[in-house]
Design a protein around this motif. Structure first.
Motif, PDB file in Angstrom:
ATOM      1  N   VAL A   1       0.838  -1.197   0.000  1.00 46.17           N
ATOM      2  CA  VAL A   1       0.000   0.000   0.000  1.00 46.17           C
ATOM      3  C   VAL A   1       0.875   1.251   0.000  1.00 46.17           C
ATOM      4  O   VAL A   1       0.592   2.224  -0.707  1.00 46.17           O
ATOM      5  N   ASN A   2       1.946   1.244   0.790  1.00 43.80           N
ATOM      6  CA  ASN A   2       2.853   2.392   0.818  1.00 43.80           C
ATOM      7  C   ASN A   2       3.467   2.651  -0.553  1.00 43.80           C
ATOM      8  O   ASN A   2       3.568   3.800  -1.002  1.00 43.80           O
ATOM      9  N   VAL A   3       3.868   1.570  -1.237  1.00 45.48           N
ATOM     10  CA  VAL A   3       4.460   1.730  -2.572  1.00 45.48           C
ATOM     11  C   VAL A   3       3.413   2.229  -3.556  1.00 45.48           C
ATOM     12  O   VAL A   3       3.698   3.087  -4.409  1.00 45.48           O
ATOM     13  N   PHE A   4       2.189   1.711  -3.464  1.00 48.11           N
ATOM     14  CA  PHE A   4       1.112   2.184  -4.340  1.00 48.11           C
ATOM     15  C   PHE A   4       0.866   3.675  -4.157  1.00 48.11           C
ATOM     16  O   PHE A   4       0.790   4.443  -5.129  1.00 48.11           O
ATOM     17  N   LEU A   5       0.739   4.123  -2.890  1.00 50.32           N
ATOM     18  CA  LEU A   5       0.476   5.539  -2.621  1.00 50.32           C
ATOM     19  C   LEU A   5       1.630   6.408  -3.074  1.00 50.32           C
ATOM     20  O   LEU A   5       1.428   7.499  -3.626  1.00 50.32           O
ATOM     21  N   THR A   6       2.846   5.948  -2.861  1.00 53.14           N
ATOM     22  CA  THR A   6       4.020   6.708  -3.310  1.00 53.14           C
ATOM     23  C   THR A   6       4.040   6.817  -4.825  1.00 53.14           C
ATOM     24  O   THR A   6       4.277   7.898  -5.386  1.00 53.14           O
ATOM     25  N   THR A   7       3.778   5.709  -5.509  1.00 53.81           N
ATOM     26  CA  THR A   7       3.779   5.714  -6.974  1.00 53.81           C
ATOM     27  C   THR A   7       2.684   6.623  -7.518  1.00 53.81           C
ATOM     28  O   THR A   7       2.898   7.356  -8.490  1.00 53.81           O
ATOM     29  N   LEU A   8       1.516   6.589  -6.895  1.00 53.61           N
ATOM     30  CA  LEU A   8       0.423   7.471  -7.309  1.00 53.61           C
ATOM     31  C   LEU A   8       0.813   8.930  -7.154  1.00 53.61           C
ATOM     32  O   LEU A   8       0.660   9.733  -8.089  1.00 53.61           O
TER      33      LEU A   8
ATOM     34  N   GLU B   1       1.754  19.064 -21.938  1.00 55.50           N
ATOM     35  CA  GLU B   1       2.408  18.230 -22.937  1.00 55.50           C
ATOM     36  C   GLU B   1       2.689  16.815 -22.435  1.00 55.50           C
ATOM     37  O   GLU B   1       2.962  15.915 -23.214  1.00 55.50           O
ATOM     38  N   SER B   2       2.663  16.619 -21.112  1.00 58.40           N
ATOM     39  CA  SER B   2       2.946  15.298 -20.557  1.00 58.40           C
ATOM     40  C   SER B   2       1.691  14.759 -19.892  1.00 58.40           C
ATOM     41  O   SER B   2       1.108  15.392 -19.023  1.00 58.40           O
ATOM     42  N   SER B   3       1.269  13.571 -20.312  1.00 56.32           N
ATOM     43  CA  SER B   3       0.013  12.995 -19.843  1.00 56.32           C
ATOM     44  C   SER B   3       0.259  11.945 -18.770  1.00 56.32           C
ATOM     45  O   SER B   3       1.278  11.245 -18.788  1.00 56.32           O
ATOM     46  N   LEU B   4      -0.673  11.837 -17.803  1.00 57.68           N
ATOM     47  CA  LEU B   4      -0.584  10.785 -16.797  1.00 57.68           C
ATOM     48  C   LEU B   4      -0.609   9.415 -17.476  1.00 57.68           C
ATOM     49  O   LEU B   4      -1.360   9.193 -18.419  1.00 57.68           O
ATOM     50  N   LYS B   5       0.213   8.508 -16.974  1.00 59.37           N
ATOM     51  CA  LYS B   5       0.296   7.177 -17.573  1.00 59.37           C
ATOM     52  C   LYS B   5      -0.415   6.109 -16.745  1.00 59.37           C
ATOM     53  O   LYS B   5      -0.896   5.118 -17.284  1.00 59.37           O
ATOM     54  N   LEU B   6      -0.427   6.283 -15.423  1.00 65.92           N
ATOM     55  CA  LEU B   6      -1.027   5.284 -14.541  1.00 65.92           C
ATOM     56  C   LEU B   6      -2.384   5.793 -14.078  1.00 65.92           C
ATOM     57  O   LEU B   6      -2.477   6.705 -13.263  1.00 65.92           O
ATOM     58  N   LEU B   7      -3.461   5.192 -14.610  1.00 62.05           N
ATOM     59  CA  LEU B   7      -4.802   5.737 -14.389  1.00 62.05           C
ATOM     60  C   LEU B   7      -5.787   4.734 -13.799  1.00 62.05           C
ATOM     61  O   LEU B   7      -6.846   5.133 -13.319  1.00 62.05           O
ATOM     62  N   THR B   8      -5.460   3.463 -13.832  1.00 61.92           N
ATOM     63  CA  THR B   8      -6.385   2.435 -13.375  1.00 61.92           C
ATOM     64  C   THR B   8      -5.679   1.502 -12.396  1.00 61.92           C
ATOM     65  O   THR B   8      -4.449   1.429 -12.370  1.00 61.92           O
ATOM     66  N   PRO B   9      -6.443   0.757 -11.590  1.00 67.21           N
ATOM     67  CA  PRO B   9      -5.807  -0.229 -10.717  1.00 67.21           C
ATOM     68  C   PRO B   9      -4.932  -1.213 -11.490  1.00 67.21           C
ATOM     69  O   PRO B   9      -3.864  -1.613 -11.002  1.00 67.21           O
ATOM     70  N   ALA B  10      -5.355  -1.603 -12.689  1.00 65.16           N
ATOM     71  CA  ALA B  10      -4.564  -2.530 -13.491  1.00 65.16           C
ATOM     72  C   ALA B  10      -3.222  -1.929 -13.882  1.00 65.16           C
ATOM     73  O   ALA B  10      -2.194  -2.622 -13.888  1.00 65.16           O
ATOM     74  N   HIS B  11      -3.205  -0.642 -14.217  1.00 64.14           N
ATOM     75  CA  HIS B  11      -1.943   0.033 -14.544  1.00 64.14           C
ATOM     76  C   HIS B  11      -0.975  -0.037 -13.365  1.00 64.14           C
ATOM     77  O   HIS B  11       0.216  -0.327 -13.529  1.00 64.14           O
ATOM     78  N   PHE B  12      -1.491   0.244 -12.160  1.00 62.31           N
ATOM     79  CA  PHE B  12      -0.629   0.232 -10.975  1.00 62.31           C
ATOM     80  C   PHE B  12      -0.195  -1.188 -10.632  1.00 62.31           C
ATOM     81  O   PHE B  12       0.940  -1.408 -10.204  1.00 62.31           O
ATOM     82  N   ALA B  13      -1.094  -2.160 -10.800  1.00 62.86           N
ATOM     83  CA  ALA B  13      -0.733  -3.554 -10.523  1.00 62.86           C
ATOM     84  C   ALA B  13       0.401  -4.008 -11.434  1.00 62.86           C
ATOM     85  O   ALA B  13       1.349  -4.665 -10.981  1.00 62.86           O
ATOM     86  N   ASP B  14       0.333  -3.648 -12.717  1.00 61.92           N
ATOM     87  CA  ASP B  14       1.414  -3.986 -13.647  1.00 61.92           C
ATOM     88  C   ASP B  14       2.722  -3.324 -13.229  1.00 61.92           C
ATOM     89  O   ASP B  14       3.789  -3.946 -13.255  1.00 61.92           O
ATOM     90  N   GLN B  15       2.630  -2.065 -12.825  1.00 58.69           N
ATOM     91  CA  GLN B  15       3.818  -1.324 -12.419  1.00 58.69           C
ATOM     92  C   GLN B  15       4.449  -1.939 -11.171  1.00 58.69           C
ATOM     93  O   GLN B  15       5.685  -1.959 -11.038  1.00 58.69           O
ATOM     94  N   LEU B  16       3.614  -2.437 -10.264  1.00 57.45           N
ATOM     95  CA  LEU B  16       4.100  -2.974  -8.995  1.00 57.45           C
ATOM     96  C   LEU B  16       4.307  -4.485  -9.045  1.00 57.45           C
ATOM     97  O   LEU B  16       4.676  -5.091  -8.026  1.00 57.45           O
TER      98      LEU B  16
END
Length: 314
Positions: free
Chosen positions: A198-205, A215-230
């Motif tokens: 949870v700490n890593v998820f909140l930090t990454t968010l 010019e720069s768009s958010l890349k991590l927008l869904t739970p699935a995006h964060f799950a893949d990242q983590l």
């Protein structure tokens, strides 16, 4: 036209208040910095912006009608003695309306405090968790006790004691804990997150914010995006986040995106399409629908309703 959202640096702060920029902030390398100031101010207002530094304010003699904190899309009356923790990424401004208000404020950057507070403590403090209420109402006894802590930091700051910065860090940690403890008596207790995922998820968010350019768009927008990242299964992430925060992963992401959307609408001259793209929406119409779902207003209607007073120095 400059599209950057305003973020005040420590150097800009010192220039704004008419003080010399400290030597440790003049080089290219990030160095730890701390300062504390006590003021007796009359009517004034700080600029409404984000900051690249942390700030804690103590106003021990606030009374009814004496002040107002504008915190992103909130107007919070400062009508009692209070302790204020403002998250750096949230645009904020303090307006003092009375003739004579005693205030302490300390400011410090990330290198000064980094590594001295565990993630679960940070999540429970408004200084590091933007979702928490930034103002803590104080009793007379609380005000007197906290005033002594600020006075002790000021004495240490001006001393030649070789270990003064370590002592100041300890007092800062005590102030953060005092804020958490006092806030628990005034609002629902913040969830104490003790799970590494949870700490890593909140930090990454939170590392995605603030959004500084269209010019720069958010890349991590869904739970699935964060799950893949983590590198975890999305169901596991959802389960652990819900257990430790009481909220779904999607709700936490949505709250953070909406906070940023309000800030961009209120504090930039970006058009709606630019804001939509910056927040990861492919089409402005999708952003309009998303925003209205949470606020009952379109982004354009929300922007039109915002009326900010001009800032003066404090």
């Amino acid at each position: 036209m400059d599209k950057k959202i305003p973020t005040e640096s420590l150097q800009q702060y010192y220039q704004r208040v008419g003080l010399s920029v400290p030597a440790e902030l003049q080089g290219p390398d990030a160095k730890g910095h701390f300062n504390i100031r006590g003021t007796n101010c009359g009517t004034a207002k700080t600029p409404f912006n984000r900051r690249d530094y942390y700030k804690i304010c103590l106003s021990p003699n606030m009374g009814r009608g004496d002040g107002m904190l504008v915190y992103n899309d909130q107007e919070i009356p400062l009508d009692q003695p209070c302790l204020i923790f403002t998250h750096p990424s949230v645009p904020a401004s303090i307006e003092i309306r009375a003739g004579s208000i005693n205030r302490f404020h300390c400011l410090f950057n990330k290198p000064f405090i980094e590594g001295h507070l565990p993630p679960d403590v940070q999540y429970a403090s408004a200084l590091f968790n933007h979702t928490l209420h930034p103002v803590i109402i104080l009793t007379k006894k609380d005000s007197e006790r906290l005033s002594l802590l600020f006075a002790e930091m000021k004495t240490l700051r001006e001393s030649d004691y070789p270990f003064k910065w370590d002592m100041i860090r300890h007092i800062l940690q005590l102030l953060v804990h005092e804020g958490i403890r006092l806030q628990q008596g005034q609002v629902a207790p913040p969830t104490m997150v003790r799970d590494r995922l949870v700490n890593v998820f909140l930090t990454t968010l939170n590392q995605q914010f603030p959004v500084d350019s269209p010019e720069s768009s958010l890349k991590l927008l869904t739970p699935a995006h964060f799950a893949d990242q983590l590198h975890v299964h999305v169901n596991h992430l959802n389960s652990v986040v819900k257990k430790h925060t009481g909220k779904t992963t999607r709700a936490i992401i949505q709250e953070r995106v909406m906070t940023e959307a309000r800030a961009l609408l209120r504090n930039t001259n970006w058009n709606i399409a630019e804001i939509a793209y910056a927040l990861g929406f492919e089409y402005p119409s999708h952003f309009n629908k998303y925003f209205k779902h949470f606020t009952t207003e379109t982004p354009m209607e929300f922007r039109a309703g915002q009326q900010l007073k001009p800032a003066t120095h404090l």
